[in-house]
Scaffold this active site. Structure first.
Site, mmCIF file in Angstrom:
data_model
loop_
_atom_site.group_PDB
_atom_site.id
_atom_site.type_symbol
_atom_site.label_atom_id
_atom_site.label_comp_id
_atom_site.label_asym_id
_atom_site.label_seq_id
_atom_site.Cartn_x
_atom_site.Cartn_y
_atom_site.Cartn_z
ATOM 1 N N HIS A 1 -29.798 -78.390 27.497
ATOM 2 C CA HIS A 1 -29.484 -80.042 27.377
ATOM 3 C C HIS A 1 -28.882 -80.184 26.031
ATOM 4 O O HIS A 1 -29.496 -79.867 24.991
ATOM 5 C CB HIS A 1 -30.928 -80.644 27.513
ATOM 6 C CG HIS A 1 -31.531 -79.880 28.789
ATOM 7 N ND1 HIS A 1 -33.208 -80.240 28.532
ATOM 8 C CD2 HIS A 1 -31.637 -80.296 29.736
ATOM 9 C CE1 HIS A 1 -34.423 -79.849 29.573
ATOM 10 N NE2 HIS A 1 -32.652 -80.608 30.648
ATOM 11 N N TYR B 1 -32.167 -78.170 22.081
ATOM 12 C CA TYR B 1 -32.899 -76.877 21.921
ATOM 13 C C TYR B 1 -32.882 -76.506 22.685
ATOM 14 O O TYR B 1 -34.520 -75.838 21.819
ATOM 15 C CB TYR B 1 -33.130 -77.016 20.304
ATOM 16 C CG TYR B 1 -32.724 -78.234 19.165
ATOM 17 C CD1 TYR B 1 -31.598 -77.941 18.988
ATOM 18 C CD2 TYR B 1 -33.054 -79.241 18.504
ATOM 19 C CE1 TYR B 1 -31.032 -78.623 18.403
ATOM 20 C CE2 TYR B 1 -32.459 -80.200 17.417
ATOM 21 C CZ TYR B 1 -31.486 -79.187 17.550
ATOM 22 O OH TYR B 1 -30.389 -79.827 16.365
ATOM 23 N N HIS B 2 -32.753 -76.426 24.084
ATOM 24 C CA HIS B 2 -33.632 -76.235 25.567
ATOM 25 C C HIS B 2 -32.714 -75.215 25.499
ATOM 26 O O HIS B 2 -32.895 -74.802 27.431
ATOM 27 C CB HIS B 2 -33.810 -77.092 26.053
ATOM 28 C CG HIS B 2 -34.484 -78.344 25.257
ATOM 29 N ND1 HIS B 2 -34.260 -79.954 25.771
ATOM 30 C CD2 HIS B 2 -35.468 -78.524 24.444
ATOM 31 C CE1 HIS B 2 -35.196 -80.596 25.129
ATOM 32 N NE2 HIS B 2 -35.640 -79.590 24.324
ATOM 33 N N GLN B 3 -32.709 -73.884 25.096
ATOM 34 C CA GLN B 3 -31.704 -73.102 25.643
ATOM 35 C C GLN B 3 -32.792 -71.884 26.515
ATOM 36 O O GLN B 3 -34.268 -71.783 26.037
ATOM 37 C CB GLN B 3 -30.962 -72.256 24.489
ATOM 38 C CG GLN B 3 -29.783 -72.558 23.510
ATOM 39 C CD GLN B 3 -30.647 -73.469 22.532
ATOM 40 O OE1 GLN B 3 -31.124 -73.388 22.066
ATOM 41 N NE2 GLN B 3 -29.807 -74.287 21.736
#
Length: 617
Positions: free
Chosen positions: A347, A548-550
């Protein structure tokens, strides 16, 4: 976390101005002691691994902590949890200090590859990618926001050929984990009480978040539980906190079971390779390094990778599982040719959309006095230090490009009662990596002024990036390229998202504060008319912040899906005794902060392991 870099770790940043660094350290220790005096849970013990276990779990983060807990519920199974980092410290407990944890030993400190399409306002055109190198993983670094995703996300997963992953199937696993302490939510069929993971609102908030929710209603959205029947709407954020302190997955799932005799946890133990028999194609152990010493531990049943969307694919490729041409290029013998590291999604949001206010209602560093703020937190578990890393409100809205039903929104808002310079340039500019020109020109002039921010983020990007090995050295950081904004529609959605954000800010609930858009143009965008579509697109590409939504780098799918790495039971295709249980397996990114979904994956993956092995009897 997840987890964001919008502000107000400022609640205690006064300390850096007054020079009283000893105060937060002492109070942090007192806070930690206070926490343990209320709760019998103590930290887990760091053990030296034995030679062999039934299961080896690599990574003690948002998924791995859950897996280790649930597998050791079977009393005659013994489990080793390998965690590359140390345990949490006193500072990790304090929600408002989330920003302080980045660029420390608890953070892998990753950076994306330079790009001409995004991250243009950051040094060397690289975005920072904080990832937790600590027991609890990124749930220790994140901003604690509890969002599950949209029901359509999981139904889509199932439609890709993954039976059992539809919304009605996964909902029970969200509920299983949860101990929701908001009575108006806990009594609904969408939430649970009594689970390991505490979820609630922060006990302190500014009046700006109430205005944010009211403004959302004024422009046509509901104030609703975004984790309930319908996601579209506005809400005061729920977070993974307990009694005003962070509730990481280590605290939630590992500390309560630390005395189980069938669970060993080895900290500061970085896995470097999964051992796989190339003849039988069975995983039988893990090679790891602890305190500079290479060691090997063996698995009787399975090796489970829960190292996250960067480290799990890295470890698979180091072990010979990955794209054959790439593995050969870096000198690794190919054991199984699979598209490991592809399908990377994240995201990406737009930072810097700032609104100034005339009243003293925001989080401003110079207004807070360190000692009373800290004492209120320690003694009463209240005050600004309980804020979710500075985030207070969340919303899900529809642009003109969204699903026609309006039930699968394409933009999420995070609302913060602060700006990039509310901390006087001490932390946020560093952890983001903002260029000096950008910060000094735009944000330094409003340092310590009352301001608030909306950060729109793109929920379902069209672009797919990749993770690749830089070399065969397991201690070399991998290559990470999310390919942000290479797709024009991704940018167009965010442009529309900013327009909706401005509409929210212009609604009547904010007028009482004298709220207005801060109109200092970004230096690299000043050739465009301020807030024209061209200007907004330039801002989208300039302050393109990761959330930080890898995820997605070991995609779940049936055997006929040539893009998949694991099957619907999370077993690596063609390799016996090896599973991946973390954000890597998501076929498509969920519509919202990913931490709750990763915990769900840990719960469901653990149940699958139990079913597969206990039914063999």
């Amino acid at each position: 976390m997840g987890v964001h870099v919008l502000l107000a770790s400022t609640a205690l940043k006064t300390v850096s101005v007054t020079g009283l660094w000893l105060i937060p350290l002492l109070l942090g220790a007192l806070t930690y002691h206070n926490y343990n005096s209320y709760d019998p849970e103590s930290k887990v013990l760091d053990k030296e691994p034995r030679r062999e276990y039934d299961f080896i779990v690599v990574g003690g983060g948002s998924a791995g902590a859950v897996v280790a807990n649930r597998l050791t519920e079977v009393y005659n199974w013994n489990v080793l949890l390998l965690e590359s980092g140390p345990d949490e410290n006193e500072i990790t407990d304090v929600p408002s200090l989330a920003g302080y944890l980045q660029l420390t030993k608890l953070d892998w400190q990753y950076k994306t590859e330079p790009t001409p399409y995004a991250c243009l306002g950051f040094k060397k055109h690289r975005c920072s990618w904080p990832r937790g190198k600590v027991l609890g993983g990124s749930s220790v670094l994140n901003y604690m926001i509890y969002i599950r995703g949209n029901s359509h996300d999981f139904d889509q997963w199932e439609s890709f050929g993954n039976p059992g992953w539809g919304y009605q199937d996964v909902l029970k696993y969200f509920i299983k984990s949860e101990d929701n302490r908001n009575p108006y939510l806990a009594k609904t069929k969408y939430h649970g009480t009594g689970g390991y993971l505490t979820v609630q609102e922060a006990p302190w908030r500014t009046p700006l978040v109430a205005a944010f929710v009211e403004a959302g209603v004024e422009i046509g959205y509901e104030n609703r539980d975004v984790n309930g029947a319908i996601q579209t709407g506005f809400m005061i954020a729920q977070g993974t906190i307990r009694r005003g302190s962070r509730c990481s997955t280590a605290k939630a799932f590992l500390r309560p079971v630390r005395t189980r005799k069938n669970l060993d946890v080895s900290l500061n133990s970085q896995a470097t390779r999964v051992l796989i028999n190339p003849v039988t194609m069975k995983a039988y152990g893990v090679e790891f390094v602890k305190h500079g010493v290479k060691k090997v531990v063996y698995a009787r049943k399975e090796v489970i990778l829960s190292a996250g969307a960067i480290n799990s694919p890295q470890l698979l490729m180091l072990s010979g599982i990955g794209p054959k041409d790439h593995l050969r290029d870096v000198g690794i013998k190919v054991i199984k040719d699979l598209p490991v590291g592809e399908n990377l999604q994240d995201h990406v949001g737009v930072g810097g959309l700032t609104f100034l206010v005339d009243k003293p209602v925001a989080i401003v560093q110079n207004r807070f006095q360190a000692f009373p703020i800290s004492m209120n937190y320690v003694v009463n578990e209240r005050g600004p230090m309980t804020t979710l890393g500075g985030l207070e409100g969340v919303a899900f809205v529809n642009t003109k490009y969204a699903n026609s039903s309006g039930l699968w929104p394409d933009i999420q808002f995070h609302m913060a009662p602060a700006s990039f310079s509310s901390d006087n340039g001490q932390i946020v500019r560093k952890i983001l990596g903002l260029t000096d020109e950008l910060y000094d020109t735009v944000y330094k002039p409003i340092a310590n002024k009352d301001a608030w921010t909306i950060m729109p983020l793109l929920l379902r990007p069209n672009t797919r990036g990749y993770v690749r090995l830089r070399s065969s050295n397991p201690f070399h950081y991998p290559i990470m390229n999310p390919r942000y904004h290479e797709n024009a529609l991704d940018v167009a959605r965010l442009v529309e998202g900013i327009k909706i954000a401005v509409k929210v800010a212009n609604a009547s609930p904010f007028r009482q504060f004298g709220s207005r858009l801060y109109n200092k143009p970004l230096p690299n965008c000043k050739q465009f008319q301020f807030m024209s579509d061209e200007y907004i697109e330039c801002q989208v590409r300039t302050i393109s912040m990761t959330i930080y939504h890898q995820c997605g780098t070991a995609k779940m799918g049936p055997s006929w899906d040539k893009e998949s790495v694991v099957d619907p039971r999370l077993r690596v295709h063609g390799v016996e005794g090896l599973r991946v249980i973390d954000a890597s397996i998501m076929p498509t990114i969920v519509s919202g902060n990913t931490n709750a979904a990763v915990i769900m994956i840990g719960e469901k993956g653990s149940d699958m392991i139990k079913q597969d092995w206990l039914n063999k009897r």
